[in-house]
Design an enzyme around this catalytic site. Sequence first.
Site, short mmCIF file in Angstrom:
data_model
loop_
_atom_site.label_atom_id
_atom_site.label_comp_id
_atom_site.label_asym_id
_atom_site.label_seq_id
_atom_site.Cartn_x
_atom_site.Cartn_y
_atom_site.Cartn_z
N GLU A 277 0.82 -1.21 0.00
CA GLU A 277 0.00 0.00 0.00
C GLU A 277 0.86 1.26 0.00
O GLU A 277 0.53 2.25 -0.67
CB GLU A 277 -0.94 0.00 1.21
CG GLU A 277 -1.93 -1.14 1.24
CD GLU A 277 -3.00 -1.05 0.16
OE1 GLU A 277 -3.04 -0.04 -0.58
OE2 GLU A 277 -3.81 -1.99 0.04
N ASP A 410 -5.12 -10.19 -8.15
CA ASP A 410 -5.52 -9.41 -9.31
C ASP A 410 -4.38 -8.66 -10.00
O ASP A 410 -4.14 -8.80 -11.19
CB ASP A 410 -6.63 -8.43 -8.91
CG ASP A 410 -6.29 -7.61 -7.68
OD1 ASP A 410 -5.27 -7.90 -7.01
OD2 ASP A 410 -7.05 -6.67 -7.36
N GLU A 545 -12.29 0.37 -10.23
CA GLU A 545 -11.93 -0.56 -11.31
C GLU A 545 -12.82 -0.46 -12.54
O GLU A 545 -12.34 -0.50 -13.68
CB GLU A 545 -11.92 -2.00 -10.78
CG GLU A 545 -10.77 -2.32 -9.86
CD GLU A 545 -10.96 -1.78 -8.46
OE1 GLU A 545 -9.96 -1.63 -7.72
OE2 GLU A 545 -12.14 -1.52 -8.08
#
Length: 650
Positions: A277, A410, A545
Amino acid sequence: MHAPSRPDYVSIHFTGQQPGSYNNGKQWRRQSYWRKWKQLSRLQRSLFLFMLVLLFICGLASYSSVTKQLRGFTVREQETESNILLKPIKPHVLPEPVKQGQDPLAEQPSQRKLSNKRGPPVLPNRLQKKGNASNILSEVKAADIKKEGEEERVISWRGAVIDTVQATEGAKDGENKEDSPGNRNINQSKVLETERMEAVRESFRHAWKGYKEYAWGHDELRPVSRSYSEWFGLGLTLIDALDTMWILELKQEFEEAREWVASELTFNKNVDVNLFETTIRILGGLLSTYHLTGDNLFLDKAKDVGSRLMPAFNTQSKIPYSDVNIGKGTAHPPRWTSDSTVAEVTSIQLEFRELSRLTQDPQYQAAVAEVMNQVHKLEGKLDGLVPMFINTNSGQFTHQGIYTLGARADSYYEYLLKQWIQGGKKENQFLEDYLQAIEGVKKNLLQKSSPNGLVFVGELSHGQFSPKMDHLVCFLPGTLALGAHNGLPADHMDLAKELMHTCYQMYVQMETGLSPEIVHFNMHQGSVRDIEVKPADRHNLLRPETVESLFYLYRFTKDRKYQDWGWKILQNFNKYTKVSSGGYTSINNVCDPDYPSPRDKMESFFLGETLKYFYLLFSEDADLISLDKYVFNTEAHPLPIWPPAEPQPL
């Protein structure tokens, strides 16, 4: 004595007109007026005649002007819509790097001062300083024919001051070449583009207002309670939003944020941060902002945080730990496991590779390259698909047999393609792994729903297929389209379009028009609905997304339906997640439009990703972050594609 008798009738006798009796005849009235006129003094008669003559002269003088104005008003009223010509002014969004000490926000000498336009009727007029991309010049064709050489200025209906000579340039013999249906469509699309882009700016300003008032310098805004929450204590939202403000040309907000970075941001803190992150949001955000502005402040901060993250790679396997103490220089796995997620350790490469290129220090790229080399060689894949976890001690996959393109896996697939693009399409190992993985998706994870045959990507658990699809998977249409744009098989674009339609249906089939975090697709014949949502999955976190993929699909196809889909999604964000005091909140229930149940949290990626992709989606300018010059990291921070002749750091 009797009164004299009275006749019981009235006798009227008509005789000739007597002097002084009433007479309303025309001849008598004329004689009366003449007597009154004669009774006036000579001075009174002279004044009366003078006033009559003066009124007559004034009437003649104003008659021509009044009739001309009335005639012009009618013509303009009929021709207003067909005679509007909008010419957008494109500012330098990506300026050359400035010299040290130079203000990156200073106007370049070549920029022109533009008249501000009035915003769309439904939006407040929050226009920026000169050079703002939202300012346009509206040129209106003159309704009347002007004399040659006559100079006249007109205020257009959008508030811009224009020259009528310029407005009529090119029209000869009364023929308006700019009034063709094609040009009218172009003009309408320009108005739509401007209004939608300005709407995104307004959404950002509203979110920024809440952050500035209630969470300034902290990680995340809690808009409902008007407070904040901390994750790392590094001003996460502010740094994540830096390049968004630059791209949206919100210069005042950017300058405020830059001042905080210069005076308040420090990484010398005894705090544990997540490697993944921190890399994608902070390191990526600082590197991107440096490239867009040329301001060395952001590069210096990127070097500082990048070097403090390096202890994460001090493991026996060279697979990095998930957590780093950036003050102490120590790293460790989570308390409950020695595993890291595959997505986290394979989605930090773009940022560290770029840091090596800028600093000419190869250690950063060497560390992340070792991770990719090991994952490339590992056993346990299924047709290019990888498990979700990897052990930092052994360097091997764990929890094998579960394959997904959702959480924990992902962005591994995303960064395979993007590293290949970033390096100039020379590192074929990334391309081979990416192509193999896409074939694995087609073979193992791709199915259609019932009754409408929506193409979706499910999950595989020990050979058992599950029709579960995370919203996170909606990055895939954009990634497939990006690959097709860079020369990969054309059927990748076909699949991208099918999946894009499915991701949009995840929004429109919900009562709020917003997608849940996870959906399950019906595959049984006779199903009534394609999509089902479990109660625990109904939350929406303001994720980017789907909007990201809409941006890629529109940039490559120019099919306006993708813009229209995005516009509906933005409107629903404003309807169900906007907090009146400032900010936007994630919600618990997308299936309840009456009470979607706010979660009281605005993720930093709403400003760093979601609103940025909305803005780029609505822009018609393909050079606004050109996809032939930049590659976005997984937090929507654009990093440059390396020039072909430039040697790599290793």
